[in-house]
Design a protein around this motif. Structure first.
Motif, PDB file in Angstrom:
ATOM      1  N   PHE A  61       0.818  -1.213   0.000  1.00 17.92           N
ATOM      2  CA  PHE A  61       0.000   0.000   0.000  1.00 17.92           C
ATOM      3  C   PHE A  61       0.853   1.266   0.000  1.00 17.92           C
ATOM      4  CE2 PHE A  61       0.851  -0.161   4.489  1.00 17.92           C
ATOM      5  CZ  PHE A  61       0.831   1.169   4.899  1.00 17.92           C
ATOM      6  N   ASN A  64       1.034   2.383  -3.332  1.00 20.64           N
ATOM      7  CA  ASN A  64      -0.291   2.376  -3.959  1.00 20.64           C
ATOM      8  C   ASN A  64      -0.390   1.212  -4.942  1.00 20.64           C
ATOM      9  OD1 ASN A  64      -2.930   3.166  -4.294  1.00 20.64           O
ATOM     10  ND2 ASN A  64      -2.455   4.755  -5.779  1.00 20.64           N
ATOM     11  N   ASN A  73      -5.499   2.774   0.134  1.00 15.94           N
ATOM     12  CA  ASN A  73      -4.068   3.103   0.029  1.00 15.94           C
ATOM     13  C   ASN A  73      -3.852   4.606   0.173  1.00 15.94           C
ATOM     14  OD1 ASN A  73      -3.643   0.394  -0.558  1.00 15.94           O
ATOM     15  ND2 ASN A  73      -3.246   0.726  -2.719  1.00 15.94           N
TER      16      ASN A  73
END
Length: 122
Positions: A61, A64, A73
């Motif tokens: 995350f 992203n 995210n």
């Protein structure tokens, strides 16, 4: 007063499950190595019940990336109460028998501190 208001901790520390467990009969041949992430759900719940939260979990995350919802995210990357206290790109250095693409992160979340949003993790 809600149930969550009654159930509060000063500190939450943990290693949440990373993905849903799949039964071999549930796996289509095209998705043999895919299981939906759930660590994000545990992180959200930990933030609900804990003032300070330290967790070890996948780091995708931070870029992203991965299968966590993109909206989630971005929420995490823009959270000023969150900081990464440890990052390892090679998960096997942390968990010998586990390959987690994107690595492992140990994050710290404190409702009373403003660390500044991560925005872009480098």
């Amino acid at each position: 007063m809600t149930e969550k208001d009654q159930f509060k901790f000063d500190v939450v520390i943990g290693n949440p499950p990373y993905q849903e467990e799949q039964k071999s009969t549930d796996i289509e041949s095209s998705k043999k190595n895919y299981a939906s992430p759930i660590y994000n759900l545990f992180i959200d719940e930990a933030y609900e019940v804990g003032k300070k939260v330290e967790l070890i979990h996948p780091a995708r995350f931070l870029f992203n990336a991965g299968s966590t919802p993109k909206k989630w995210n971005k929420k995490m990357l823009n959270d000023p109460h969150l900081k990464v206290i440890y990052y390892e790109s090679e998960s096997k250095k942390v968990f010998e028998n586990v390959d987690i693409k994107g690595g492992i992160a140990v994050t710290y979340h404190d409702n009373s501190k403003d660390f500044g949003a991560i925005k872009v993790f480098t």
